[in-house]
Enzyme design. Structure first.
Site, mmCIF file in Angstrom:
data_model
loop_
_atom_site.group_PDB
_atom_site.id
_atom_site.type_symbol
_atom_site.label_atom_id
_atom_site.label_comp_id
_atom_site.label_asym_id
_atom_site.label_seq_id
_atom_site.Cartn_x
_atom_site.Cartn_y
_atom_site.Cartn_z
ATOM 1 N N SER A 69 -3.880 -5.866 1.884
ATOM 2 C CA SER A 69 -3.372 -4.493 1.662
ATOM 3 C C SER A 69 -2.441 -4.040 2.781
ATOM 4 O O SER A 69 -2.557 -2.922 3.284
ATOM 5 C CB SER A 69 -4.537 -3.506 1.513
ATOM 6 O OG SER A 69 -5.309 -3.790 0.376
ATOM 7 N N TYR A 111 -12.484 -11.766 -8.532
ATOM 8 C CA TYR A 111 -11.300 -11.196 -9.166
ATOM 9 C C TYR A 111 -11.302 -11.571 -10.646
ATOM 10 O O TYR A 111 -11.161 -12.737 -11.015
ATOM 11 C CB TYR A 111 -10.018 -11.708 -8.501
ATOM 12 C CG TYR A 111 -9.881 -11.370 -7.036
ATOM 13 C CD1 TYR A 111 -10.626 -10.340 -6.467
ATOM 14 C CD2 TYR A 111 -9.013 -12.081 -6.213
ATOM 15 C CE1 TYR A 111 -10.508 -10.040 -5.112
ATOM 16 C CE2 TYR A 111 -8.883 -11.781 -4.867
ATOM 17 C CZ TYR A 111 -9.637 -10.763 -4.326
ATOM 18 O OH TYR A 111 -9.521 -10.472 -2.982
ATOM 19 N N PHE A 113 0.939 2.246 -1.438
ATOM 20 C CA PHE A 113 1.419 3.529 -0.922
ATOM 21 C C PHE A 113 2.764 3.393 -0.222
ATOM 22 O O PHE A 113 3.658 4.230 -0.403
ATOM 23 C CB PHE A 113 0.379 4.121 0.044
ATOM 24 C CG PHE A 113 0.832 5.385 0.718
ATOM 25 C CD1 PHE A 113 0.820 6.587 0.030
ATOM 26 C CD2 PHE A 113 1.279 5.369 2.030
ATOM 27 C CE1 PHE A 113 1.247 7.758 0.661
ATOM 28 C CE2 PHE A 113 1.698 6.525 2.660
ATOM 29 C CZ PHE A 113 1.684 7.729 1.966
ATOM 30 N N ARG A 162 -2.149 -0.618 -0.319
ATOM 31 C CA ARG A 162 -2.452 -0.639 -1.754
ATOM 32 C C ARG A 162 -1.342 0.017 -2.584
ATOM 33 O O ARG A 162 -1.607 0.694 -3.573
ATOM 34 C CB ARG A 162 -3.804 0.020 -2.036
ATOM 35 C CG ARG A 162 -4.938 -0.602 -1.245
ATOM 36 C CD ARG A 162 -6.256 0.106 -1.479
ATOM 37 N NE ARG A 162 -7.257 -0.310 -0.521
ATOM 38 C CZ ARG A 162 -8.089 -1.343 -0.668
ATOM 39 N NH1 ARG A 162 -8.020 -2.075 -1.761
ATOM 40 N NH2 ARG A 162 -8.982 -1.640 0.253
ATOM 41 N N GLY A 165 5.045 5.626 -2.275
ATOM 42 C CA GLY A 165 4.495 6.909 -1.857
ATOM 43 C C GLY A 165 3.537 7.497 -2.872
ATOM 44 O O GLY A 165 2.720 6.793 -3.465
#
Length: 345
Positions: free
Chosen positions: A209, A63, A215, A213, A219
């Site tokens: 997740s 990362y 969503f 991620r 949305g």
């Protein structure tokens, strides 16, 4: 919003105890989800998380690369370290400018020692193999990790995105404490073999997740607001032709969340929490408000009927597109060479 009590769970059967929800720190340092965020803001967020009871922090040497571990090292000063269970990972080598997966003993040891230096620690609590090196027997990789445990440089061993057979072979060399995998309302392929294998062997499950991620937070807006260097632009599920279909899933979750008096992200996270007391989701964020909302999911209770309703929204035949990028394989069904064939070669 009322303060939420973040309880503890036993992660696996080897003695590691963590907060019921963790904090994924990847997005704080850039390189995957857009540019890095201001360091002092992220240190403040990490310390806020710890003060709120979220003491299971997740990072990796890849990362940044490397900068996320340095950030965690700075955040864990001033008496914070003693309160935290810290997980980091190894496996992605960037030698000669090309990324490859490595699990050979020399690399395992060098990666661990480099992570300890960046974190400014003598020992890391949980050390994962980030991805499986399909060229090296898993027994060889775990054998070196076992030595690092014996030397006091790591406390517990973990695997990430490993197949069921790889998990079994690894566990036979040294007990595996946790397996980290992608698990959310719309990423459920792990339920067929990997989750049952972990439970049979007494291995804890860490769900990354869990909000797909981003969503299940906003949305289709999760796609519209992405920067050009955001990895999610590569994900099949985020492609326009698939997202036009998948947005219906969010709309249904959002409608149910309204009925429940919570946010869609809290509802999606609550679904993961309800999978069992051996599961710890590690949603990531770079905002204190989002963090507070995420721990609010611990207060959302779901009946078996509500769980089934949620799952009907995002069943395997409803979601369009694979969960991972074609360019960055996860080796979720990976196999490594047998020890005998590797020695013969």
């Amino acid at each position: 919003m009322e303060a939420v009590r973040v309880g503890r769970i036993k992660l696996g059967s080897q003695g590691l105890e963590v907060s019921a929800q963790g904090l994924g720190c990847m997005s704080m340092s850039g390189g995957v989800y857009g540019p890095p965020k201001p360091e002092q803001d992220m240190i403040a967020l990490i310390r806020h998380a710890v003060h709120s009871g979220v003491i299971f922090l997740d990072t990796s040497d890849v990362y940044g690369p490397f900068t996320n571990e340095i950030l965690l090292g700075k955040a864990l000063k001033e008496g914070v370290r003693e309160r935290v269970e810290l997980a980091t990972k190894f496996g992605f080598s960037n030698a000669n400018g090309e990324r490859e997966i490595r699990g050979d003993p020399a690399y395992v040891r060098a990666a661990c020692e480099a992570s300890l230096k960046r974190l400014d620690l003598d020992c890391v609590d949980l050390y994962y193999q980030h991805r499986v090196d399909t060229r090296v027997p898993i027994e060889v990789t775990i054998g070196e990790l076992k030595k690092l445990v014996e030397e006091g440089k790591i406390k517990y061993i973990g695997l990430s995105e490993a197949s069921a057979s790889t998990i079994r072979r690894a566990h036979a060399v040294h007990p595996i404490t946790a397996v980290q995998l992608e698990w959310s309302l719309w990423s459920r392929d792990v339920e067929e073999e990997i989750i049952p294998t972990c439970r049979e062997l007494g291995i804890g499950i860490v769900a990354y997740s869990p909000l797909a991620r981003g969503f299940f937070s906003v949305g289709i807006k999760a796609v519209e607001n992405l920067s050009n260097d955001d990895y999610r632009k590569l994900l099949p599920r985020y492609q326009p032709e698939n997202m036009e279909h998948n947005k219906t899933i969010f709309e249904r979750v959002n409608e149910m969340a309204t009925r429940k008096g919570c946010t869609p992200s809290q509802l999606a996270l609550a679904w993961v929490h309800h999978q069992g007391n051996d599961v710890c989701p590690i949603p990531g964020t770079t905002k204190v408000d989002n963090f507070n909302q995420n721990i609010g999911a611990l207060s959302v209770k779901l009946t078996p009927e509500e769980m089934a309703e949620l799952e009907s929204f995002a069943s395997q035949d409803v979601v369009k597109g694979d969960r991972s990028s074609y360019e960055i394989p996860t080796w979720k069904n990976s196999e490594t060479p047998s020890l005998s064939s590797w020695k013969a070669a």
